[in-house]
Design a protein around this motif. Structure first.
Motif, PDB file in Angstrom:
ATOM      1  N   GLN A  38       0.826  -1.204   0.000  1.00 32.95           N
ATOM      2  CA  GLN A  38       0.000   0.000   0.000  1.00 32.95           C
ATOM      3  C   GLN A  38       0.865   1.262   0.000  1.00 32.95           C
ATOM      4  N   HIS A  39       1.924   1.251   0.801  1.00 27.27           N
ATOM      5  CA  HIS A  39       2.840   2.398   0.817  1.00 27.27           C
ATOM      6  C   HIS A  39       3.526   2.547  -0.542  1.00 27.27           C
ATOM      7  N   THR A  40       3.915   1.438  -1.136  1.00 28.91           N
ATOM      8  CA  THR A  40       4.585   1.476  -2.433  1.00 28.91           C
ATOM      9  C   THR A  40       3.678   2.112  -3.486  1.00 28.91           C
ATOM     10  N   ALA A  41       2.411   1.742  -3.485  1.00 27.71           N
ATOM     11  CA  ALA A  41       1.454   2.342  -4.434  1.00 27.71           C
ATOM     12  C   ALA A  41       1.324   3.838  -4.189  1.00 27.71           C
ATOM     13  N   ALA A  42       1.291   4.243  -2.925  1.00 27.66           N
ATOM     14  CA  ALA A  42       1.181   5.673  -2.606  1.00 27.66           C
ATOM     15  C   ALA A  42       2.430   6.434  -3.056  1.00 27.66           C
ATOM     16  N   ILE A  43       3.586   5.823  -2.927  1.00 29.11           N
ATOM     17  CA  ILE A  43       4.835   6.453  -3.364  1.00 29.11           C
ATOM     18  C   ILE A  43       4.818   6.647  -4.877  1.00 29.11           C
ATOM     19  N   ARG A  44       4.438   5.600  -5.606  1.00 25.51           N
ATOM     20  CA  ARG A  44       4.347   5.699  -7.069  1.00 25.51           C
ATOM     21  C   ARG A  44       3.395   6.825  -7.472  1.00 25.51           C
ATOM     22  N   ASP A  45       2.240   6.863  -6.820  1.00 27.81           N
ATOM     23  CA  ASP A  45       1.250   7.901  -7.131  1.00 27.81           C
ATOM     24  C   ASP A  45       1.794   9.289  -6.833  1.00 27.81           C
ATOM     25  N   ARG A  64      14.768  11.775  -0.001  1.00 33.62           N
ATOM     26  CA  ARG A  64      15.346  12.931   0.705  1.00 33.62           C
ATOM     27  C   ARG A  64      14.255  13.824   1.287  1.00 33.62           C
ATOM     28  N   GLY A  65      13.235  14.117   0.491  1.00 35.14           N
ATOM     29  CA  GLY A  65      12.132  14.950   0.963  1.00 35.14           C
ATOM     30  C   GLY A  65      11.375  14.301   2.109  1.00 35.14           C
ATOM     31  N   PHE A  66      11.156  12.992   2.005  1.00 35.59           N
ATOM     32  CA  PHE A  66      10.467  12.274   3.067  1.00 35.59           C
ATOM     33  C   PHE A  66      11.266  12.331   4.368  1.00 35.59           C
ATOM     34  N   LEU A  67      12.570  12.073   4.282  1.00 37.89           N
ATOM     35  CA  LEU A  67      13.410  12.113   5.480  1.00 37.89           C
ATOM     36  C   LEU A  67      13.473  13.506   6.082  1.00 37.89           C
ATOM     37  N   ASP A  68      13.556  14.520   5.235  1.00 42.18           N
ATOM     38  CA  ASP A  68      13.548  15.902   5.746  1.00 42.18           C
ATOM     39  C   ASP A  68      12.265  16.184   6.517  1.00 42.18           C
ATOM     40  N   GLY A  69      11.132  15.798   5.956  1.00 39.97           N
ATOM     41  CA  GLY A  69       9.850  16.012   6.617  1.00 39.97           C
ATOM     42  C   GLY A  69       9.745  15.236   7.927  1.00 39.97           C
ATOM     43  N   ALA A  70      10.214  13.996   7.916  1.00 42.86           N
ATOM     44  CA  ALA A  70      10.164  13.174   9.137  1.00 42.86           C
ATOM     45  C   ALA A  70      11.032  13.786  10.234  1.00 42.86           C
ATOM     46  N   ARG A  71      12.188  14.279   9.851  1.00 40.09           N
ATOM     47  CA  ARG A  71      13.082  14.919  10.841  1.00 40.09           C
ATOM     48  C   ARG A  71      12.462  16.194  11.393  1.00 40.09           C
ATOM     49  N   GLU A  72      11.830  16.977  10.523  1.00 40.99           N
ATOM     50  CA  GLU A  72      11.182  18.209  10.974  1.00 40.99           C
ATOM     51  C   GLU A  72      10.060  17.918  11.969  1.00 40.99           C
ATOM     52  N   ARG A  73       9.392  16.782  11.796  1.00 45.34           N
ATOM     53  CA  ARG A  73       8.328  16.391  12.724  1.00 45.34           C
ATOM     54  C   ARG A  73       8.897  15.734  13.982  1.00 45.34           C
ATOM     55  N   GLY A  74      10.214  15.562  14.041  1.00 42.55           N
ATOM     56  CA  GLY A  74      10.842  14.971  15.213  1.00 42.55           C
ATOM     57  C   GLY A  74      10.755  13.457  15.251  1.00 42.55           C
ATOM     58  N   TRP A  75      10.591  12.818  14.111  1.00 43.77           N
ATOM     59  CA  TRP A  75      10.470  11.364  14.061  1.00 43.77           C
ATOM     60  C   TRP A  75      11.727  10.695  14.580  1.00 43.77           C
ATOM     61  N   ASP A  76      11.516   9.684  15.387  1.00 36.88           N
ATOM     62  CA  ASP A  76      12.605   8.873  15.921  1.00 36.88           C
ATOM     63  C   ASP A  76      12.067   7.457  16.067  1.00 36.88           C
ATOM     64  N   SER A  77      12.578   6.549  15.296  1.00 40.72           N
ATOM     65  CA  SER A  77      12.076   5.175  15.315  1.00 40.72           C
ATOM     66  C   SER A  77      12.852   4.355  16.326  1.00 40.72           C
ATOM     67  N   THR A  78      12.453   4.458  17.578  1.00 42.52           N
ATOM     68  CA  THR A  78      13.138   3.713  18.629  1.00 42.52           C
ATOM     69  C   THR A  78      12.292   2.574  19.171  1.00 42.52           C
ATOM     70  N   GLY A  79      11.055   2.464  18.714  1.00 41.48           N
ATOM     71  CA  GLY A  79      10.183   1.406  19.203  1.00 41.48           C
ATOM     72  C   GLY A  79      10.499   0.073  18.566  1.00 41.48           C
ATOM     73  N   SER A  81       8.152  -1.785  17.142  1.00 44.99           N
ATOM     74  CA  SER A  81       7.153  -2.065  16.115  1.00 44.99           C
ATOM     75  C   SER A  81       7.426  -1.173  14.900  1.00 44.99           C
ATOM     76  N   TYR A  82       6.745  -1.483  13.823  1.00 44.83           N
ATOM     77  CA  TYR A  82       6.940  -0.717  12.594  1.00 44.83           C
ATOM     78  C   TYR A  82       5.974   0.467  12.578  1.00 44.83           C
ATOM     79  N   ASP A  83       6.516   1.663  12.734  1.00 40.81           N
ATOM     80  CA  ASP A  83       5.666   2.844  12.660  1.00 40.81           C
ATOM     81  C   ASP A  83       5.461   3.224  11.189  1.00 40.81           C
ATOM     82  N   TRP A  84       4.613   4.229  10.964  1.00 41.76           N
ATOM     83  CA  TRP A  84       4.266   4.633   9.602  1.00 41.76           C
ATOM     84  C   TRP A  84       5.506   5.015   8.806  1.00 41.76           C
ATOM     85  N   GLU A  85       6.395   5.781   9.417  1.00 45.58           N
ATOM     86  CA  GLU A  85       7.593   6.250   8.713  1.00 45.58           C
ATOM     87  C   GLU A  85       8.512   5.088   8.346  1.00 45.58           C
ATOM     88  N   THR A  86       8.661   4.139   9.255  1.00 48.42           N
ATOM     89  CA  THR A  86       9.511   2.981   8.970  1.00 48.42           C
ATOM     90  C   THR A  86       8.923   2.158   7.833  1.00 48.42           C
TER      91      THR A  86
END
Length: 103
Positions: A38-45, A64-79, A81-86
């Motif tokens: 589902q994420h792959t289809a959204a990326i293609r779109d 690059r744009g995705f990572l910049d946005g995730a960093r600006e939102r303070g994303w940190d994947s330390t859990g 489980s698989y979060d949306w960004e991961t």
């Protein structure tokens, strides 16, 4: 070497990093595979909505744009489980592999 394949491409680096943690293994749970699809289809779109083809360059720009946005939102994947960004990052790698941009 594949045409357009660069070992220092951000797609290659991300794929190598995620693969080191076993996140891109072929034995991924079917439910997780469905989410990645589902994420792959959204990326293609997202990339092709303005008539831009999905190429190594356009996918690297998306990453690059995705990572910049995730960093600006303070994303940190330390859990553990698989979060949306991961999931989105795993999908970027999956798409890059499917299209032959990384091995």
């Amino acid at each position: 070497m594949l045409r357009g394949f660069f070992t220092e491409c951000p797609l290659t680096q991300l794929s190598r990093d995620l693969d080191a943690f076993g996140m891109l293994s072929t034995s991924v749970h079917p439910g997780l595979l469905a989410q990645i699809d589902q994420h792959t289809a959204a990326i293609r779109d997202s990339i092709s909505q303005d008539g831009v083809p999905v190429t190594r360059t356009s996918l690297a720009h998306y990453l690059r744009g995705f990572l910049d946005g995730a960093r600006e939102r303070g994303w940190d994947s330390t859990g553990d489980s698989y979060d949306w960004e991961t999931l989105r990052l795993m999908s970027i790698c999956s798409l890059a592999r499917d299209l032959g941009f990384v091995r």
